[in-house]
Design an enzyme around this catalytic site. Structure first.
Site, short mmCIF file in Angstrom:
data_model
loop_
_atom_site.label_atom_id
_atom_site.label_comp_id
_atom_site.label_asym_id
_atom_site.label_seq_id
_atom_site.Cartn_x
_atom_site.Cartn_y
_atom_site.Cartn_z
N ASP A 10 59.85 50.04 30.59
CA ASP A 10 60.99 50.14 29.67
C ASP A 10 62.29 49.75 30.39
OD1 ASP A 10 60.98 52.38 31.36
OD2 ASP A 10 61.84 53.72 29.85
N HIS A 240 62.56 55.97 41.49
CA HIS A 240 61.38 56.44 40.76
C HIS A 240 60.31 55.34 40.58
CE1 HIS A 240 63.50 60.11 39.72
NE2 HIS A 240 64.45 59.44 39.12
#
Ligand code: BDR
Ligand code: CA
Length: 315
Positions: A10, A240
């Site tokens: 995303d 991340h």
């Protein structure tokens, strides 16, 4: 042997770092990017995925996926973290490429059937596409090598609520389906990714040594650094999504514990991932016959970041 992977993404600023790394790594073959809503609406994350592939100058299919969660309402998009365009304000207005015909879910299933036992799925956004693929092709776990996902938090607090990490709270029902399936999963959650601290100094070196992609990432990450500084009170960013990609080829940089994971789907703790190490007894039902999850509990942050810079500086 290279790792054949599909990145379900995303983009997303840290997704951009992850995608460029995977496209640059000689140890990884990216079969395609499948897109999902999350850091921005699906039209924007898909546009960003196409823009990133174009910028990297590689031929990599992009398949558009889910526009929202399975059951719940979509959460507000985190413009404060990733910018209105999901790319820190530097997403180009136009892209020349276009998406493939297949929906992301069909792309995943077809790639798995074409490469049985060889494909690693790397979801770095909400798990909606992966859950839909499991529902459409119940044999998917037999066809996929493993799943390496960025999401969740076993012992750490969440980053959206005290309980929940963003990719899991975006679609807790989808996450529960993924952790309930009969396959191997590595969970790169906040327990590990919080150990990987990207500083502005490191990004300056990346901009200097990483060519056009490094310079682009420096521009895109200004917004991400500002969020971490102003809202979270940190003078570094958490790395991340790239950590999940790096785990695929350098698992030795991470410590992990074999566990079962269940997801809280409702209430104020919705999106919480609860891990039960295999070595721990429980008197409660519901923990058996689920995904075999390596829950990453820590990371050698400097080793991860050095490796990232090495790959991005090569060639
Ligand atoms: C995750 O949430 C998104 O904002 C990031 O791209 C990453 O996938 C971190 O919690
Ligand atoms: Ca992401």
């Amino acid at each position: 042997m290279t790792e054949k992977i599909i990145i379900d993404t995303d983009p997303g600023i840290d997704d951009a770092f992850a995608i460029f790394y995977a496209l640059r790594s000689s140890e990884i073959e990216v079969l395609g990017l499948t897109t999902v809503y999350g850091n921005a609406p699906i039209a924007q994350t898909t546009h960003n995925a196409l823009a990133l592939v174009e910028r990297a100058g590689v031929a990599c299919p992009v398949a558009r996926g889910a526009e929202g969660p399975l059951e719940i309402e979509c959460r507000p998009y985190p413009a404060m973290v990733h910018g209105e365009d999901g790319m820190g304000g530097v997403s180009p207005a136009t892209v020349s490429g276009s998406v493939v015909e297949e929906h992301a879910v069909d792309f995943i299933i077809q790639a798995a059937r074409a490469n049985p036992g060889d494909v690693t799925l790397v979801p770095i956004g909400p798990l909606t596409n992966i859950a839909l693929a499991l529902q459409k092709e119940p044999d998917l776990p037999k066809l996929i090598k493993r799943v390496v996902l960025m999401g969740g938090a076993a012992n750490a607090n969440g980053n959206v609520t005290p309980a929940a990490e963003a990719n899991i709270i975006d679609d807790p029902e989808a996450a529960e389906i993924v952790f309930a399936a009969d396959w191997e999963v590595a969970m790169l959650g906040l327990d590990a990714t919080h150990d990987v601290k990207l500083t502005r100094e490191r990004v300056a070196v990346l901009a200097e040594k990483g060519g056009d992609l490094g310079a682009f990432l420096q521009q895109a990450s200004a917004q991400y650094f500002a969020f971490h500084q102003d809202v979270v009170g940190l003078d570094f960013c958490h790395f991340h999504d790239p950590s999940a990609l790096i785990y695929c080829v350098r698992p030795q940089f991470f410590s992990a514990q074999a566990s079962s994971v269940r997801v809280v789907t409702q209430g104020f703790a919705a999106g919480k991932t609860i891990a039960k190490p295999n070595t721990r007894f429980t008197a409660q039902d519901g923990w058996d016959n689920r995904a075999r999850v390596e829950v990453c509990l820590s990371a050698d942050g400097p080793a991860v970041l050095d490796h990232y810079l090495h790959v991005m500086s090569a060639g």
